[in-house]
Design an enzyme around this catalytic site. Structure first.
Site, PDB file in Angstrom:
ATOM      1  N   GLU A 159       0.813  -1.218   0.000  1.00  0.00           N
ATOM      2  CA  GLU A 159       0.000   0.000   0.000  1.00  0.00           C
ATOM      3  C   GLU A 159       0.850   1.274   0.000  1.00  0.00           C
ATOM      4  O   GLU A 159       0.730   2.135   0.857  1.00  0.00           O
ATOM      5  CB  GLU A 159      -0.977  -0.033   1.185  1.00  0.00           C
ATOM      6  CG  GLU A 159      -1.903  -1.245   1.099  1.00  0.00           C
ATOM      7  CD  GLU A 159      -2.812  -1.435   2.306  1.00  0.00           C
ATOM      8  OE1 GLU A 159      -2.846  -0.566   3.191  1.00  0.00           O
ATOM      9  OE2 GLU A 159      -3.502  -2.478   2.357  1.00  0.00           O
ATOM     10  N   GLU A 265      -5.929 -10.912  -1.586  1.00  0.00           N
ATOM     11  CA  GLU A 265      -6.765 -10.729  -0.387  1.00  0.00           C
ATOM     12  C   GLU A 265      -8.245 -10.625  -0.762  1.00  0.00           C
ATOM     13  O   GLU A 265      -8.971  -9.778  -0.248  1.00  0.00           O
ATOM     14  CB  GLU A 265      -6.334  -9.468   0.381  1.00  0.00           C
ATOM     15  CG  GLU A 265      -4.861  -9.417   0.729  1.00  0.00           C
ATOM     16  CD  GLU A 265      -4.468  -8.163   1.507  1.00  0.00           C
ATOM     17  OE1 GLU A 265      -5.349  -7.530   2.134  1.00  0.00           O
ATOM     18  OE2 GLU A 265      -3.269  -7.815   1.483  1.00  0.00           O
TER      19      GLU A 265
END
Length: 346
Positions: A159, A265
């Site tokens: 991220e 994910e």
């Protein structure tokens, strides 16, 4: 033929017929698991897990039998692996890796560098660039060396970008600049030259400013000889925001850069309560996401972010939302499970 011979032949025939009738029918072939079906496509299908769940025997039975890969949801993050400076604790992560090994599962390592879930000793002081570089290098290399040979992929940097494609103002970016990503990849590669090294993020399913930023970065890293070998697309979707119609096209453009793509994910949440209509839409979305991966040769696998609503992170972060996974809270398969299985050829 004499009467005695005829009677003997009839008796033998009757015994044979009776024996055939009494023989049990051949066992039905057991249904293939998601992990087995994905392997036929030269991909994996896995689930994340977390240590508190290891007290749930029914949960573990499904985790170990249905999936070909697992990711420790929290046990490899910085707060867990280096809770005090220079003091490393791999107890929780080792438990997950040992389970995976016992069940012949691949392991993805998650994550080495992230702005979140950092220990207080790291965030509650000011570092010089030289100090933080040393701390970062030691952390990365100690963790990667501990799991050398046991982890197929590392989410090295997680991220790193904002939604508009600018760099996230993390501790590492503000202190070290964007070069921290290059350094992290090189240090991880030094520690385990066989593990594939990934950049990983959410809201990068389709083509847009954020995924464009990763495309530009990975293209440059590859040109500079930096060991980046994969792009992780988290796949945290929500029914109210629509399905990313260009997900396959997005995966393919990264594959064309020469890196692997993994769905790392995946979950698909909805506003509660769940209804048959919402579950049907969710099932279609799961199927479409799996189809996209199957269509891209360098998409190597899919990991759902745990497999059951019983242990989903969604309700605690998005109040009023949930029901995001292919199994319900009672560990029973939902329509999404069957839609995934059908796409995989089950």
């Amino acid at each position: 033929m004499s009467v005695s011979r005829i009677l003997t032949a009839l008796s033998a025939a009757i015994c044979l017929t009776a024996g055939l009738a009494a023989a049990p029918a051949a066992a039905e072939p057991r249904p293939r698991t998601l992990g087995e079906l994905a392997k036929k496509h030269h991909k994996y299908f896995g689930s994340a897990t977390d240590n508190p769940e290891f007290t749930d025997a029914a949960y573990l039975k499904l985790l170990g039998s249905e999936f070909g890969q697992t990711t420790p949801g929290n046990a490899m993050k910085w707060y867990a692996t280096e809770p005090e400076r220079g003091v490393f604790d791999f107890t929780a992560a080792d438990e997950v890796v040992a389970f995976a090994k016992a069940h012949h599962q691949k392991v993805r390592g998650h994550t080495l560098v992230w702005h979140s879930q950092l220990p207080a000793w790291l965030t509650e002081r000011t570092w010089t660039a030289d100090e933080l570089r040393a701390v970062l290098k030691k952390h990365i290399q100690t963790v990667v060396r501990h799991f050398k040979g046991q982890v197929i992929h590392w989410d090295v940097v997680n991220e790193a970008f904002n939604e508009d494609g600018t760099y996230r103002e993390s501790l590492f970016y503000k202190t070290l600049g964007p070069g921290y990503i290059t350094d992290a990849l090189r240090w991880a590669h030094e520690a385990d030259r066989k593990a594939k090294l990934y950049l990983n993020d959410y809201n990068v399913d389709g083509i847009g400013p954020k995924s464009d930023a990763y495309y530009t970065l990975i293209k440059q890293l590859k040109a500079d000889g930096v060991p980046v070998e994969g792009f992780g697309i988290q796949g945290h979707l929500a029914l109210q925001y629509g399905f990313p119609a260009d997900v396959r096209q997005n995966m393919q453009r990264f594959a064309d850069l020469g890196v692997e793509v993994a769905v790392t994910e995946l979950d698909i949440r909805m506003h509660l309560p769940a209804t048959p209509e919402k579950l049907a839409t969710q099932a279609t979305w799961y199927a479409d996401y799996v189809k996209a991966c199957l269509a891209v040769k360098k998409c190597v696998g899919i990991t759902i972010w745990d497999y059951t609503d019983k242990y989903s992170w969604i309700p605690s972060v998005f109040p009023g939302e949930g029901a995001a996974l292919p199994y319900d809270e009672n560990l029973l398969p939902k329509p999404a499970y069957y839609s995934i299985k059908e796409v995989l050829g089950g």
